[in-house]
Motif scaffolding. Structure first.
Motif, PDB file in Angstrom:
ATOM      1  N   SER A  41       0.894  -1.248  -0.078  1.00 42.89           N
ATOM      2  CA  SER A  41       0.099   0.059   0.044  1.00 42.89           C
ATOM      3  C   SER A  41       0.785   1.385   0.046  1.00 42.89           C
ATOM      4  N   ASN A  42       2.047   1.148   0.502  1.00 40.87           N
ATOM      5  CA  ASN A  42       2.893   2.207   0.547  1.00 40.87           C
ATOM      6  C   ASN A  42       4.171   1.996  -0.053  1.00 40.87           C
ATOM      7  N   THR A  43       4.942   2.883  -0.939  1.00 40.84           N
ATOM      8  CA  THR A  43       6.138   2.722  -1.769  1.00 40.84           C
ATOM      9  C   THR A  43       7.181   2.549  -0.846  1.00 40.84           C
ATOM     10  N   LEU A  44       8.177   1.852  -0.897  1.00 38.15           N
ATOM     11  CA  LEU A  44       9.425   1.686  -0.112  1.00 38.15           C
ATOM     12  C   LEU A  44      10.630   2.268  -0.881  1.00 38.15           C
ATOM     13  N   LEU A  45      11.357   2.973  -0.497  1.00 44.17           N
ATOM     14  CA  LEU A  45      12.742   3.526  -1.202  1.00 44.17           C
ATOM     15  C   LEU A  45      13.892   2.602  -0.784  1.00 44.17           C
ATOM     16  N   VAL A  46      14.629   2.208  -1.820  1.00 44.42           N
ATOM     17  CA  VAL A  46      15.915   1.487  -1.693  1.00 44.42           C
ATOM     18  C   VAL A  46      16.925   2.634  -1.713  1.00 44.42           C
ATOM     19  N   ALA A  47      17.488   2.741  -0.299  1.00 40.48           N
ATOM     20  CA  ALA A  47      18.567   3.919  -0.430  1.00 40.48           C
ATOM     21  C   ALA A  47      19.833   3.411   0.085  1.00 40.48           C
ATOM     22  N   LEU A  48      20.860   4.308  -0.405  1.00 34.21           N
ATOM     23  CA  LEU A  48      22.190   3.878   0.042  1.00 34.21           C
ATOM     24  C   LEU A  48      22.906   5.104   0.813  1.00 34.21           C
ATOM     25  N   ASP A  49      23.198   4.760   2.033  1.00 33.36           N
ATOM     26  CA  ASP A  49      23.939   5.696   2.876  1.00 33.36           C
ATOM     27  C   ASP A  49      25.097   6.276   2.229  1.00 33.36           C
ATOM     28  N   PHE A  50      25.156   7.345   1.512  1.00 37.22           N
ATOM     29  CA  PHE A  50      26.112   7.939   0.612  1.00 37.22           C
ATOM     30  C   PHE A  50      27.249   8.622   1.560  1.00 37.22           C
ATOM     31  N   ALA A  51      26.843   9.185   2.497  1.00 41.29           N
ATOM     32  CA  ALA A  51      27.727  10.115   3.513  1.00 41.29           C
ATOM     33  C   ALA A  51      27.009  10.606   4.526  1.00 41.29           C
ATOM     34  N   ASP A  52      27.659  11.109   5.635  1.00 42.55           N
ATOM     35  CA  ASP A  52      27.250  11.242   7.003  1.00 42.55           C
ATOM     36  C   ASP A  52      26.029  12.020   6.632  1.00 42.55           C
ATOM     37  N   ASP A  53      25.699  12.900   5.748  1.00 42.67           N
ATOM     38  CA  ASP A  53      24.770  13.645   5.656  1.00 42.67           C
ATOM     39  C   ASP A  53      23.933  13.494   4.445  1.00 42.67           C
ATOM     40  N   ALA A  54      24.082  12.540   3.665  1.00 48.88           N
ATOM     41  CA  ALA A  54      23.285  12.281   2.531  1.00 48.88           C
ATOM     42  C   ALA A  54      22.971  11.051   2.323  1.00 48.88           C
ATOM     43  N   VAL A  55      21.681  10.631   1.818  1.00 52.97           N
ATOM     44  CA  VAL A  55      21.056   9.532   1.528  1.00 52.97           C
ATOM     45  C   VAL A  55      20.805   9.312   0.064  1.00 52.97           C
ATOM     46  N   VAL A  56      21.273   8.349  -0.947  1.00 54.49           N
ATOM     47  CA  VAL A  56      20.987   8.316  -2.062  1.00 54.49           C
ATOM     48  C   VAL A  56      20.012   7.265  -2.431  1.00 54.49           C
ATOM     49  N   ILE A  57      19.130   7.567  -3.171  1.00 51.50           N
ATOM     50  CA  ILE A  57      17.774   6.817  -3.482  1.00 51.50           C
ATOM     51  C   ILE A  57      18.182   6.038  -4.747  1.00 51.50           C
ATOM     52  N   ARG A  58      18.226   4.679  -4.562  1.00 47.25           N
ATOM     53  CA  ARG A  58      18.554   3.770  -5.912  1.00 47.25           C
ATOM     54  C   ARG A  58      17.189   3.012  -6.531  1.00 47.25           C
ATOM     55  N   ASP A  59      16.051   2.935  -5.796  1.00 48.27           N
ATOM     56  CA  ASP A  59      14.893   2.472  -6.399  1.00 48.27           C
ATOM     57  C   ASP A  59      13.861   2.533  -5.546  1.00 48.27           C
ATOM     58  N   GLN A  60      12.695   2.261  -6.066  1.00 49.30           N
ATOM     59  CA  GLN A  60      11.426   2.256  -5.475  1.00 49.30           C
ATOM     60  C   GLN A  60      10.933   0.979  -5.432  1.00 49.30           C
ATOM     61  N   VAL A  61      10.266   0.627  -4.347  1.00 50.84           N
ATOM     62  CA  VAL A  61       9.456  -0.879  -4.337  1.00 50.84           C
ATOM     63  C   VAL A  61       8.213  -0.762  -3.863  1.00 50.84           C
ATOM     64  N   ASN A  62       7.140  -1.403  -4.892  1.00 54.38           N
ATOM     65  CA  ASN A  62       6.107  -1.306  -4.489  1.00 54.38           C
ATOM     66  C   ASN A  62       5.360  -2.637  -4.465  1.00 54.38           C
ATOM     67  N   GLU A  63       6.258  -3.665  -4.227  1.00 58.82           N
ATOM     68  CA  GLU A  63       5.680  -5.091  -3.990  1.00 58.82           C
ATOM     69  C   GLU A  63       6.805  -5.820  -3.094  1.00 58.82           C
ATOM     70  N   ILE A  64       6.482  -6.764  -2.321  1.00 60.25           N
ATOM     71  CA  ILE A  64       7.340  -7.723  -1.911  1.00 60.25           C
ATOM     72  C   ILE A  64       7.029  -9.090  -2.446  1.00 60.25           C
ATOM     73  N   LEU A  65       8.102 -10.086  -2.115  1.00 61.34           N
ATOM     74  CA  LEU A  65       7.866 -11.278  -2.566  1.00 61.34           C
ATOM     75  C   LEU A  65       7.665 -12.205  -1.370  1.00 61.34           C
ATOM     76  N   GLU A  66       6.696 -12.841  -1.318  1.00 64.81           N
ATOM     77  CA  GLU A  66       6.273 -13.740  -0.085  1.00 64.81           C
ATOM     78  C   GLU A  66       6.622 -15.396  -0.417  1.00 64.81           C
ATOM     79  N   LEU A  67       7.014 -15.913   0.548  1.00 72.12           N
ATOM     80  CA  LEU A  67       7.295 -17.493   0.272  1.00 72.12           C
ATOM     81  C   LEU A  67       6.325 -18.217   1.028  1.00 72.12           C
TER      82      LEU A  67
END
Length: 380
Positions: free
Chosen positions: A77-103
């Protein structure tokens, strides 16, 4: 509260939808955690590794060493952001995830293996095959099956045992079932003639007798012994699984009476033949319930004599909707105890089996006896 600057990675467009979130059941969480405790790196040759299997035409599954899981995408229901901690004061967003995989635990998909091995049966005419090198392009090997078949290694090995599939120089060969029954009868004959104990039989003596007197390859006989009993830790003694041997001999007789046969076999006549084949030593183990899921029982004739026909669950479709369709084409009404043996190979447990019964069947209670009939239509 700390503050961060958000940036989109220059690769975010190229990597869009390439990241997936996999939700692990508790048993897999424990498996992953225990593996990480042992090593900081993941070894793909480690049997504890998680492996995703499936060709482009198949729904992928995830396999552990001993279990198979289906993979299902579930929208968030909510979009999740895949982020990489680039530096102490910056976060880099790599992708957006709208689904998860269930087993979810799944039945291993073995039908593909059966199809690949069709026409490759091994019988007494092939007894020299394990002694000769062959360059046959039609060979299908155990190594290939581990890669191709959507099953864990433990489930694949169990399948080879249940389907009576030999490994000859890594090649997979289903043994001819009449030949298997012949070998079982020879094993019983050797045990009696050489006074060998079935609970602690010397393997070398038994396999040598089968080879020298009856031409059965030790490569074949040793695998049969493993299917139908247990081998001691020093590989010197064999303990027969009496129930499995008795069952296989009963199936051998039952296969002589398929539904296409001119007439079925009478129940009492069948039991008499079965008892004669297993011999006096094991006659008390003969019970019709051992063959559940392999026959149909009917009452016929003026005297309402009970008769049997061979009807194995293994020959039915693995797709649940098709399986129930075939069952109800065979019979319009099934007693509970008669139907459930035909579902054990398409449901991972009793809970899943009951879900299938609820989906595809209608329960009818007649004088306290519950039976199943087909629902008006199937929802595949």
């Amino acid at each position: 509260m700390p503050e961060f600057e958000l940036h989109f990675s220059p690769l975010s467009t190229e990597e869009n939808a390439t990241f997936k979130l996999l939700e692990l059941p508790l048993e897999l969480v424990s498996l992953v955690e225990s593996s990480l405790e042992k090593s900081e790196t993941i070894d793909l040759t480690d049997p504890q590794s998680l492996v995703i299997k499936g060709d482009p035409t198949e729904d992928a599954v995830l396999c552990t060493r001993n279990k198979t899981y289906s993979i299902r995408a579930v929208n968030l229901s909510n979009t999740l952001l895949v982020a990489l901690d680039f530096a102490d004061d910056a976060v880099v967003i790599r992708d957006q995830v709208n689904e998860i995989l269930e087993l979810a635990p799944a039945v291993p998909k073995i039908s593909k293996l059966v199809a690949l091995l069709r026409g490759r049966e091994y019988d007494e005419t092939n007894e020299d095959d394990d002694e000769e090198d062959t360059d046959d392009s039609t060979r299908y090997t155990y190594t290939q099956a581990r890669q191709d078949i959507q099953a864990s290694d433990a489930e694949l090995d169990q399948c080879l045992k249940q389907k009576r599939i030999l490994i000859i120089k890594d090649e997979l060969r289903p043994i001819s079932l009449p030949y298997l029954n012949t070998i079982l009868e020879l094993i019983l004959t050797v045990l009696i003639s050489d006074s060998l104990p079935h609970s602690a039989c010397p393997i070398e003596k038994l396999t040598s007798a089968l080879a020298g007197e009856h031409g059965v390859s030790p490569t074949v006989s040793r695998q049969i012994l493993k299917w139908l009993g247990s081998i001691s830790s020093d590989r010197a003694k064999w303990k027969m699984d009496v129930v499995e041997v008795v069952k296989e001999l009963g199936l051998g007789i039952l296969r002589e009476y398929p539904r296409s046969a001119p007439e079925p076999v009478g129940k009492e006549a069948f039991l008499d033949r079965w008892k004669e084949r297993v011999g006096d030593t094991f006659v008390e183990k003969v019970e019709l319930k051992l063959l559940a899921g392999n026959f149909l029982e009917t009452n016929s004739g003026i005297r309402q004599l009970e008769s049997l026909t061979y009807f194995p669950a293994s020959a039915l479709p693995t797709d649940p909707a098709a399986r129930f369709s075939d069952l109800f084409l065979t019979r319009t009404k099934w007693k509970v105890d008669d139907m459930t043996p035909f579902l054990s190979d398409i449901a991972v447990n009793n809970k899943e089996r009951d879900k299938l019964l609820l989906k595809y069947c209608r329960a009818v209670n007649e004088a306290g006896v519950v039976s199943y009939t087909a629902r008006a239509q199937y929802n595949g």
